[in-house]
Scaffold this active site. Structure first.
Site, PDB file in Angstrom:
ATOM      1  CE  LYS A  65      -4.293  -1.578   1.352  1.00  0.00           C
ATOM      2  NZ  LYS A  65      -5.786  -1.612   1.984  1.00  0.00           N
ATOM      3  CE  LYS A  69      -6.692  -7.355  -1.588  1.00  0.00           C
ATOM      4  NZ  LYS A  69      -7.169  -7.037  -0.043  1.00  0.00           N
ATOM      5  CE  LYS A  99     -13.674  -2.293   1.081  1.00  0.00           C
ATOM      6  NZ  LYS A  99     -12.401  -2.307   1.691  1.00  0.00           N
TER       7      LYS A  99
HETATM    8  N1  AQP Z   1     -10.047 -10.343  -3.216  1.00  0.00           N
HETATM    9  C1  AQP Z   1     -10.343 -10.830  -1.786  1.00  0.00           C
HETATM   10  N2  AQP Z   1     -10.686 -12.042  -1.810  1.00  0.00           N
HETATM   11  C2  AQP Z   1     -11.129 -12.464  -0.608  1.00  0.00           C
HETATM   12  N3  AQP Z   1     -11.282 -11.757   0.505  1.00  0.00           N
HETATM   13  C3  AQP Z   1     -10.935 -10.514   0.341  1.00  0.00           C
HETATM   14  N4  AQP Z   1     -11.026  -9.592   1.312  1.00  0.00           N
HETATM   15  C4  AQP Z   1     -10.678  -8.274   0.636  1.00  0.00           C
HETATM   16  N5  AQP Z   1     -10.426  -8.606  -0.684  1.00  0.00           N
HETATM   17  C5  AQP Z   1     -10.588  -9.824  -0.854  1.00  0.00           C
HETATM   18  C6  AQP Z   1     -11.545  -9.563   2.657  1.00  0.00           C
HETATM   19  O1  AQP Z   1     -12.244  -8.709   2.932  1.00  0.00           O
HETATM   20  C7  AQP Z   1     -12.317  -8.388   4.229  1.00  0.00           C
HETATM   21  C8  AQP Z   1     -12.251  -6.372   4.282  1.00  0.00           C
HETATM   22  O2  AQP Z   1     -11.102  -6.287   3.656  1.00  0.00           O
HETATM   23  P1  AQP Z   1     -10.778  -4.512   4.116  1.00  0.00           P
HETATM   24  O3  AQP Z   1     -11.929  -3.907   3.781  1.00  0.00           O
HETATM   25  O4  AQP Z   1     -10.503  -4.615   5.449  1.00  0.00           O
HETATM   26  O5  AQP Z   1      -9.633  -4.206   3.319  1.00  0.00           O
HETATM   27  P2  AQP Z   1      -8.923  -5.127   2.192  1.00  0.00           P
HETATM   28  O6  AQP Z   1      -8.509  -6.331   2.648  1.00  0.00           O
HETATM   29  O7  AQP Z   1      -7.600  -4.230   1.859  1.00  0.00           O
HETATM   30  O8  AQP Z   1      -9.969  -5.070   0.988  1.00  0.00           O
HETATM   31  P3  AQP Z   1      -9.851  -4.213  -0.478  1.00  0.00           P
HETATM   32  O9  AQP Z   1     -10.977  -4.542  -1.062  1.00  0.00           O
HETATM   33  O10 AQP Z   1      -8.660  -4.676  -1.175  1.00  0.00           O
HETATM   34  O11 AQP Z   1      -9.836  -2.933   0.031  1.00  0.00           O
HETATM   35  P4  AQP Z   1      -8.968  -1.485  -0.323  1.00  0.00           P
HETATM   36  O12 AQP Z   1      -8.591  -1.760  -1.876  1.00  0.00           O
HETATM   37  O13 AQP Z   1      -9.570  -0.428   0.342  1.00  0.00           O
HETATM   38  O14 AQP Z   1      -7.677  -2.015   0.252  1.00  0.00           O
HETATM   39  C9  AQP Z   1     -10.814  -8.702   4.898  1.00  0.00           C
HETATM   40  O15 AQP Z   1     -11.349  -9.972   5.446  1.00  0.00           O
HETATM   41  C10 AQP Z   1     -10.083  -9.386   3.481  1.00  0.00           C
HETATM   42  O16 AQP Z   1      -9.398 -10.513   3.808  1.00  0.00           O
END
Ligand code: AQP
Length: 345
Positions: free
Chosen positions: A123, A208, A211
């Site tokens: 990040k 991955k 969002k």
């Molecule tokens: N691609 C994924 N596959 C499986 N699990 C996922 N999670 C996120 N992406 C995937 C799970 O969703 C939960 C919430 O995640 P978060 O909002 O804390 O942030 P993150 O993991 O960083 O998710 P994003 O969507 O990638 O958000 P951004 O883009 O904001 O960083 C967690 O349990 C995560 O494991």
């Protein structure tokens, strides 16, 4: 030095959260939310599901849209099956005990532990000198989110495995230094399961689903309508080969492996089951079947989301009640922690 006590005997509790950093997607659902609901429905442990807005400000954010982003995440939780009468749903910032325990844990965690965290490296990018200190200590706050409830189980996607190990390290260190022979905090178990534990981008099978990916076509959002879902799956990156009949044939085909994994997770089957049905067929036949399964699965969630999000007052009521319920458990644990480490009271 005494051994680390691990014999935690407190109640079983579940904690998890998501950042209000964009619309929740299929990865968030299959990796985490689906298991949140399953644990809630077991009915044997108290569940705490927060929208982690303290985490969201570790990266640039818009103060004007953050409150609605929190409401939107809460609505998505409920639409996916989290029931506010069974589980506490709340904004992390509304329960000050999280931040209070995080400071204490900043003094328990070691710099070297945090320097190994791969999510910070991803990040922060190349210019890590410009990253916020909060982004660096993000996993410490996450440990506080969990242990402020003495949560024993955390349902998350596979990407969170390393952070959960750090949480256990912090709990073990605290228990060893202050536990007086007792396990003050549990060594929390991650609940990472199913073919949806790691859903990849529709545009790149090695990245991955996220969002914050600039391309909306890289993900299926929980609020996407049927046409949008079908269009995104049709445009999903693939290769020219037909699907293999055995899982081993997916080894060097990340995009194919991802679509098969998504289908398996949606259908409640294994990848082997899906390949037994579609092995030998091209994506021209597979993608419409996957789109149909995704639409069928997600339609009730997106319909319910749209209904809920139109009633902000009701979401606010749920968030306030959830914060009250969460504080009633968290604050005594922080108070006990402060006493344990010797703070004046
Ligand atoms: N691609 C994924 N596959 C499986 N699990 C996922 N999670 C996120 N992406 C995937 C799970 O969703 C939960 C919430 O995640 P978060 O909002 O804390 O942030 P993150 O993991 O960083 O998710 P994003 O969507 O990638 O958000 P951004 O883009 O904001 O960083 C967690 O349990 C995560 O494991």
């Amino acid at each position: 030095m005494s051994d680390t006590p691990t014999d935690y005997t407190g109640p079983q509790r579940v904690l998890s959260g998501m950042q209000p950093t964009g619309r929740l997607h299929l990865g968030n659902y299959l990796g985490a939310l689906k298991n949140w609901v399953a644990l809630q429905d077991e009915g044997t442990q108290e569940c705490f599901y927060c929208v982690v807005d303290l985490h969201a400000i570790t990266m640039p954010h818009d103060p004007d849209t953050l409150p609605d982003a929190v409401r939107s995440a809460a609505a998505a939780y409920i639409a996916a099956g989290v029931d506010p009468s069974k589980s506490a749903i709340f904004a992390q910032s509304a329960v000050p005990a999280h931040a209070e325990l995080a400071w204490i844990f900043n003094c328990v965690a070691r710099l070297g532990w945090l320097e190994r965290m791969t999510q910070f490296k991803d990040k922060a990018g190349k210019d890590k000198e410009r990253a916020s200190v909060g982004l660096f200590t993000y996993p410490v706050l996450q440990a506080a989110d969990i242990l402020v409830y003495k949560a024993t189980h955390v349902p998350v996607g596979e990407d969170q495995k390393q952070h959960l190990e750090l949480c256990r390290d912090i709990a073990a260190r605290f228990n060893r230094d202050y536990g007086k022979g007792e396990a003050f905090f549990p060594l929390t178990e991650p609940v990472i399961q199913g073919p949806g534990a790691r859903v990849m981008s529709l545009r790149d099978g090695n990245a991955k689903m996220s969002k914050s990916d600039v391309s909306d076509n890289s993900r299926i959002n929980l609020e996407d309508d049927a046409d949008t879902i079908a269009r995104k799956i049709k445009k999903a990156k693939t290769d020219p080969e037909p699907l293999p009949s055995e899982e081993a044939g997916l080894a060097d085909r990340p995009e194919a492996a991802n679509l098969v994994g998504i289908f398996a997770a949606l259908a409640g089957k294994t990848k082997a089951d899906i390949l037994a049905e579609y092995g030998g067929q091209g994506f021209g036949a597979f993608k419409p079947a996957l789109a149909e399964a995704a639409v069928q699965y997600l339609a009730p969630i997106s319909d319910e989301y749209r209904r809920l999000i139109s009633d902000k007052a009701e979401i606010d009521r749920i968030l306030s009640a959830g914060a009250e319920r969460a504080s009633a458990v968290a604050q005594p644990i922080v108070d006990e922690t402060k006493k344990t480490i010797g703070f004046w009271s």
